[in-house]
Design an enzyme around this catalytic site. Structure first.
Site, short mmCIF file in Angstrom:
data_model
loop_
_atom_site.label_atom_id
_atom_site.label_comp_id
_atom_site.label_asym_id
_atom_site.label_seq_id
_atom_site.Cartn_x
_atom_site.Cartn_y
_atom_site.Cartn_z
CD GLU A 46 3.04 2.82 0.82
OE1 GLU A 46 2.57 2.74 -0.50
OE2 GLU A 46 2.98 1.85 1.61
CG ASP A 57 0.86 1.57 -9.59
OD1 ASP A 57 0.76 1.20 -8.36
OD2 ASP A 57 2.04 2.35 -9.88
#
Length: 259
Positions: A46, A57
């Protein structure tokens, strides 16, 4: 061609998916890191598209995004860097992960066209609403042969899980618990195990990868008890911090997980 499906058919257990941020630690590290991960045994990769407001995140990936943006990384640069990547990385699935806002600004059709031309196989946009995907973007993704990947959490309703399973031909991204990427997993082990077993009992058609909180050999092996594989992001980003030779660090990291 569906490289993602092929990867799961070739190796049905213990698949390692590694996430890293494009343009980190240096702008031109993207492709050398990608090649090193593939050569050292990562089954899927990814590539994070850095964004200034990454909701899902944790601090490690947020910090890497900030550095990457300061380095000059953007979608146009990323697509230019990836040109020709399939000559050196012909089989390993490549997914682009990021947020809807930059994709919308780029233009969804333009984004999908460029992503496909650059060799991407799938797209992960955690803030893309499922209904919006179906109504507005599904045909565009299909036209460019890009597979969407959707996140499932312990709170996701069974009906939604089944709908996600119907809408993709890639894998299901099981978020291991509450919080952001790279955070300590605060769920009781029994609660987490029950969640994984509940998903397994649904007999879904797509394979599953577990992400969030996976960072080393032990946590990777533990996650693989409940799914076909696992995703490591923040721990790998930390392994790149301050190194002079990012590809060598990538190979060391993958070896430490798979050894």
């Amino acid at each position: 061609m569906n490289r993602i499906k092929d990867a799961f058919e070739k190796k049905q257990k213990n698949l390692l998916n590694i996430y890293f941020t494009a343009g980190y630690p240096r702008l031109h590290d993207t492709v050398p890191i990608l090649k090193a991960l593939s050569e050292s045994g990562a089954d899927l990769i990814e590539i994070g598209m850095p964004f200034s407001d990454p909701l899902a995140d944790g601090p490690v990936i947020q910090a890497s995004s900030t550095v990457a943006l300061q380095n000059g990384m953007n979608l146009r640069v990323l697509f230019e860097q990836l040109q020709g990547i399939r000559e050196s990385v012909p089989e390993t699935p490549i997914l682009l992960m990021g947020y809807l806002n930059p994709v919308m600004q780029f233009g969804v059709d333009n984004f999908c066209r460029e992503a496909a031309a650059a060799g991407a196989d799938g797209i992960i946009l955690p803030d893309l609403p499922l209904d919006d995907y179906v109504a507005e973007y599904q045909d565009i993704f299909r036209r460019h042969n890009l597979r969407p990947v959707f996140l499932i959490t312990p709170q996701t309703a069974p009906e939604r899980i089944r709908r996600i399973d119907e809408l993709t031909d890639s894998f299901l991204y099981l978020v291991s618990g509450p919080g952001t990427t790279g955070g300590a997993n605060t769920q009781a082990e029994g609660v987490q195990e029950a969640y994984f077993q509940r998903i397994e009992a649904m007999n879904l058609r797509n394979p599953r990868l577990i992400g969030f909180g996976i960072g080393d050999k032990a946590s990777f092996q533990n996650a693989c008890q409940y799914a076909e594989g696992a995703i490591i992001g923040s721990a790998f980003i930390r392994a790149l911090d301050g190194v002079d030779d990012a590809p060598a660090a990538a190979k060391r990291f993958v070896s430490s997980v798979l050894a």
